[in-house]
Scaffold this motif. Structure first.
Motif, PDB file in Angstrom:
ATOM      1  N   VAL A 257       0.843  -1.203   0.000  1.00 21.35           N
ATOM      2  CA  VAL A 257       0.000   0.000   0.000  1.00 21.35           C
ATOM      3  C   VAL A 257       0.877   1.251   0.000  1.00 21.35           C
ATOM      4  O   VAL A 257       0.594   2.216  -0.722  1.00 21.35           O
ATOM      5  CB  VAL A 257      -0.972  -0.018   1.200  1.00 21.35           C
ATOM      6  N   ALA A 258       1.966   1.242   0.764  1.00 26.67           N
ATOM      7  CA  ALA A 258       2.889   2.388   0.780  1.00 26.67           C
ATOM      8  C   ALA A 258       3.504   2.602  -0.601  1.00 26.67           C
ATOM      9  O   ALA A 258       3.654   3.743  -1.053  1.00 26.67           O
ATOM     10  CB  ALA A 258       3.979   2.176   1.831  1.00 26.67           C
ATOM     11  N   TRP A 259       3.848   1.532  -1.288  1.00 26.28           N
ATOM     12  CA  TRP A 259       4.412   1.617  -2.645  1.00 26.28           C
ATOM     13  C   TRP A 259       3.422   2.305  -3.579  1.00 26.28           C
ATOM     14  O   TRP A 259       3.788   3.191  -4.353  1.00 26.28           O
ATOM     15  CB  TRP A 259       4.753   0.215  -3.131  1.00 26.28           C
ATOM     16  N   LEU A 260       2.149   1.908  -3.479  1.00 24.93           N
ATOM     17  CA  LEU A 260       1.109   2.530  -4.301  1.00 24.93           C
ATOM     18  C   LEU A 260       0.919   4.000  -3.928  1.00 24.93           C
ATOM     19  O   LEU A 260       0.787   4.853  -4.799  1.00 24.93           O
ATOM     20  CB  LEU A 260      -0.218   1.780  -4.133  1.00 24.93           C
ATOM     21  N   ARG A 261       0.901   4.278  -2.644  1.00 25.22           N
ATOM     22  CA  ARG A 261       0.728   5.657  -2.170  1.00 25.22           C
ATOM     23  C   ARG A 261       1.876   6.546  -2.648  1.00 25.22           C
ATOM     24  O   ARG A 261       1.646   7.651  -3.144  1.00 25.22           O
ATOM     25  CB  ARG A 261       0.652   5.684  -0.647  1.00 25.22           C
ATOM     26  N   ASP A 262       3.092   6.044  -2.539  1.00 31.57           N
ATOM     27  CA  ASP A 262       4.266   6.825  -2.927  1.00 31.57           C
ATOM     28  C   ASP A 262       4.289   7.136  -4.420  1.00 31.57           C
ATOM     29  O   ASP A 262       4.952   8.079  -4.847  1.00 31.57           O
ATOM     30  CB  ASP A 262       5.557   6.099  -2.530  1.00 31.57           C
ATOM     31  N   ARG A 263       3.560   6.368  -5.199  1.00 32.50           N
ATOM     32  CA  ARG A 263       3.514   6.567  -6.648  1.00 32.50           C
ATOM     33  C   ARG A 263       2.212   7.222  -7.103  1.00 32.50           C
ATOM     34  O   ARG A 263       1.943   7.340  -8.289  1.00 32.50           O
ATOM     35  CB  ARG A 263       3.728   5.231  -7.359  1.00 32.50           C
ATOM     36  N   GLY A 264       1.387   7.617  -6.143  1.00 31.92           N
ATOM     37  CA  GLY A 264       0.173   8.354  -6.460  1.00 31.92           C
ATOM     38  C   GLY A 264      -1.024   7.518  -6.887  1.00 31.92           C
ATOM     39  O   GLY A 264      -2.009   8.054  -7.382  1.00 31.92           O
ATOM     40  N   TRP A 265      -0.989   6.217  -6.690  1.00 36.84           N
ATOM     41  CA  TRP A 265      -2.103   5.365  -7.078  1.00 36.84           C
ATOM     42  C   TRP A 265      -3.211   5.339  -6.036  1.00 36.84           C
ATOM     43  O   TRP A 265      -4.375   5.094  -6.359  1.00 36.84           O
ATOM     44  CB  TRP A 265      -1.627   3.935  -7.370  1.00 36.84           C
ATOM     45  N   VAL A 266      -2.849   5.503  -4.778  1.00 39.23           N
ATOM     46  CA  VAL A 266      -3.830   5.539  -3.688  1.00 39.23           C
ATOM     47  C   VAL A 266      -3.409   6.623  -2.706  1.00 39.23           C
ATOM     48  O   VAL A 266      -2.277   7.104  -2.738  1.00 39.23           O
ATOM     49  CB  VAL A 266      -3.938   4.184  -2.936  1.00 39.23           C
ATOM     50  N   TYR A 267      -4.320   7.003  -1.863  1.00 42.53           N
ATOM     51  CA  TYR A 267      -3.958   7.849  -0.743  1.00 42.53           C
ATOM     52  C   TYR A 267      -4.438   7.160   0.515  1.00 42.53           C
ATOM     53  O   TYR A 267      -5.357   6.331   0.469  1.00 42.53           O
ATOM     54  CB  TYR A 267      -4.525   9.269  -0.873  1.00 42.53           C
ATOM     55  N   THR A 268      -3.796   7.436   1.600  1.00 41.70           N
ATOM     56  CA  THR A 268      -4.171   6.806   2.865  1.00 41.70           C
ATOM     57  C   THR A 268      -4.635   7.883   3.832  1.00 41.70           C
ATOM     58  O   THR A 268      -4.212   9.023   3.778  1.00 41.70           O
ATOM     59  CB  THR A 268      -2.987   6.024   3.481  1.00 41.70           C
ATOM     60  N   ALA A 269      -5.543   7.474   4.682  1.00 40.38           N
ATOM     61  CA  ALA A 269      -6.068   8.364   5.722  1.00 40.38           C
ATOM     62  C   ALA A 269      -6.130   7.565   7.009  1.00 40.38           C
ATOM     63  O   ALA A 269      -6.394   6.353   6.985  1.00 40.38           O
ATOM     64  CB  ALA A 269      -7.445   8.863   5.326  1.00 40.38           C
ATOM     65  N   PRO A 270      -5.896   8.223   8.122  1.00 45.71           N
ATOM     66  CA  PRO A 270      -5.984   7.487   9.380  1.00 45.71           C
ATOM     67  C   PRO A 270      -7.408   6.990   9.601  1.00 45.71           C
ATOM     68  O   PRO A 270      -8.365   7.656   9.215  1.00 45.71           O
ATOM     69  CB  PRO A 270      -5.596   8.516  10.445  1.00 45.71           C
ATOM     70  N   SER A 271      -7.506   5.809  10.166  1.00 44.85           N
ATOM     71  CA  SER A 271      -8.841   5.279  10.457  1.00 44.85           C
ATOM     72  C   SER A 271      -9.401   6.000  11.676  1.00 44.85           C
ATOM     73  O   SER A 271      -8.666   6.515  12.511  1.00 44.85           O
ATOM     74  CB  SER A 271      -8.786   3.766  10.698  1.00 44.85           C
ATOM     75  N   ALA A 272     -10.707   6.028  11.740  1.00 42.83           N
ATOM     76  CA  ALA A 272     -11.366   6.705  12.854  1.00 42.83           C
ATOM     77  C   ALA A 272     -11.136   5.916  14.139  1.00 42.83           C
ATOM     78  O   ALA A 272     -11.162   4.689  14.145  1.00 42.83           O
ATOM     79  CB  ALA A 272     -12.860   6.813  12.569  1.00 42.83           C
TER      80      ALA A 272
END
Length: 74
Positions: free
Chosen positions: A56-71
């Motif tokens: 997931v970090a690999w995807l995030r670092d390349r702009g494919w996904v973004y992550t948000a903290p869970s509630a």
């Protein structure tokens, strides 16, 4: 479901990230929607949580996904 090749020179987390990226590109995973959770990836692919997290970090670092903290639980 695509298989991960644990004997490959390509790290498993990159293989998984590429599978997810291809699913996003093909529309199998819809843009602006949640991707499978780390727990789902662990269960589906039989991998360690750290491997799912790295993918997931690999995807995030390349702009494919973004992550948000869970509630936080109430």
């Amino acid at each position: 479901m695509e298989e991960l090749d644990h004997g490959s020179d390509t790290p498993v987390y990159i293989q998984l990230a590429r599978i997810l990226r291809d699913q996003i590109k093909s529309g199998e995973l819809h843009q602006r929607r949640r991707i499978p959770s780390e727990n789902d990836l662990v269960q589906t692919y039989g991998i360690a949580r750290d491997t799912a997290r790295k993918a997931v970090a690999w995807l995030r670092d390349r702009g494919w996904v973004y992550t948000a903290p869970s509630a936080a639980p109430s």
